[in-house]
Design an enzyme around this catalytic site. Sequence first.
Site, short mmCIF file in Angstrom:
data_model
loop_
_atom_site.label_atom_id
_atom_site.label_comp_id
_atom_site.label_asym_id
_atom_site.label_seq_id
_atom_site.Cartn_x
_atom_site.Cartn_y
_atom_site.Cartn_z
N VAL A 17 0.74 -1.19 0.04
CA VAL A 17 0.24 0.64 -0.12
C VAL A 17 0.76 1.00 0.18
CG1 VAL A 17 -1.89 1.80 1.43
CG2 VAL A 17 -1.67 -0.97 1.43
N VAL B 153 -11.46 -0.03 4.00
CA VAL B 153 -12.14 -0.86 3.78
C VAL B 153 -12.45 -1.04 2.23
CG1 VAL B 153 -15.38 -1.29 4.32
CG2 VAL B 153 -13.73 -0.25 6.33
N GLU C 104 -3.42 -10.98 4.28
CA GLU C 104 -3.09 -10.44 5.06
C GLU C 104 -1.43 -10.77 5.66
OE1 GLU C 104 -4.48 -7.56 6.56
OE2 GLU C 104 -5.49 -7.66 4.97
N ASP D 175 -10.62 -9.95 9.01
CA ASP D 175 -10.22 -9.29 8.45
C ASP D 175 -11.89 -8.22 7.59
OD1 ASP D 175 -8.12 -7.12 6.42
OD2 ASP D 175 -10.25 -8.49 4.95
N LYS E 47 -13.69 -4.56 9.11
CA LYS E 47 -13.98 -3.83 8.14
C LYS E 47 -15.83 -3.53 8.32
CE LYS E 47 -10.63 -5.36 4.41
NZ LYS E 47 -10.41 -5.99 3.46
N GLY F 164 -4.98 -4.92 -3.20
CA GLY F 164 -3.53 -4.30 -4.55
C GLY F 164 -2.94 -2.62 -4.16
N1 HSE Z 1 -6.66 -8.83 2.81
C1 HSE Z 1 -7.46 -7.95 2.31
C2 HSE Z 1 -8.07 -8.25 1.31
C3 HSE Z 1 -6.44 -6.79 2.13
O1 HSE Z 1 -7.52 -9.35 0.66
O2 HSE Z 1 -9.06 -8.30 1.22
C4 HSE Z 1 -7.51 -5.42 1.66
O3 HSE Z 1 -7.81 -4.84 2.84
#
Ligand code: HSE
Length: 436
Positions: A14, A132, A190, A201, A205, A302
């Site tokens: 990122v 998110v 992650e 994850d 979100k 990404g």
């Molecule tokens: N690991 C997360 C996903 C990255 O695959 O959505 C983006 O938040």
Amino acid sequence: MKPVKVGVLGLGTVGGGTVNVLKRNAAEIARRAGREITITRASTKDLSKSRICDTQGITLTTDPYEIINDPEIEIILELIGGAGAVKDMVLKALENGKHVVTANKSLIALHGNEIFAKASEKGVIVAFEAAVAGGIPIIKAIREGLSGNQIEWLAGIINGTGNFILTEMRDKQRNFANVLKEAQALGYAEADPAFDVEGIDAAHKLTILASIAFGIPLQFDKIYTEGISEITRADVKYAEQLGYRIKHLGIARKTSQGIELRVHPTLIPERRLIANVNGVMNAVLVKGDAVGPTLYYGAGAGADPTASSVVADVIDVVRALTSDPENRVPHLAFQANALVDIPVLPAELFRTSYYLRLKAEDKPGVLAEVTRILAEHQISIEAISQKEPLKTKKTVSIIMLTQITLEKEMNAAIAEIEALTTVTGKVTRIRLETLG
Ligand code: HSE
């Protein structure tokens, strides 16, 4: 006007993507923001590591606090991730009067209440669009675009890695572990991929989405969470035969009794647009009382897509630098003193439909026993199908779809069905939502 100086913490997927987008689109960004935006410093764990971005003109350090304590820097981009040491970094940056832009969902979901309180005390902004659904501007859409609505529910595919795995398993019959490896190589997963496949994850979100949708505090610990690791190819196939797709959804729904917050694999009718969201793409359906259902779609992970959200936040912060802190968009959409503690419902009080699969002896009366139990718990069957037994086996697979029922009744019915001597093993249960 002088350029705004920005410091970046973390130059991974990122961070690297953000440097690239800020440099590549610098002129266009300055036209939008009204000022040039310059990254002057960046921190990284390993100075010798190869990176996806060009760091020319940026002073690198291994110590994030050199940047956090630099009086020249007005905006800190926290792109390290994780909720441990990073929390202290963000609090220190706020304490130093700096605005913070972060892509860190676990940080916001777990410590957002404290972080936003500190930001308000210091009159600075914490922006978190990239936390998110990657590149989809879903925070802005709910917080600003839908602010005239009462949000009734939202449902989203909010983990790109999980959706990528489910899609590849369905379309190419690939094996779970292989696809996960590919997602890791592409920078989607992650650091601990269990966060993706076990739904943590997505729960981070959903915590954030529910808060800005309903004006409730962030409460990650109240989310019911199930991952995708138990999904079998057989269930994917049977669901398809019945006209459904299995997607890993985060769902937040306001009912007369409270709020349902849940992350789990879900059957959805294949005719719904969201059922056709594949690969690493994310999508969030939001139902407002005035607007009706709305759908937001885009890349959920990404480098460049996530950078798109980070940079949009940076531009928002730059535009707001001279604004009165009292008149900014509240962090969680509702004024901080107007957040309300609506009860979050326990799983037993969820109301949803179900897909059930069980293995039973192939003899008269077995199906009648199962349907009797369901009827005794006021559970109506919507569809039923029995698969022919394999020649070598004496058991058959029975697949059922039910109408909406209380989860407590379903739990009790499943326990009774599993206790039947004619039923073998556990009943597979996947929730079903029509999202109509
Ligand atoms: N690991 C997360 C996903 C990255 O695959 O959505 C983006 O938040």
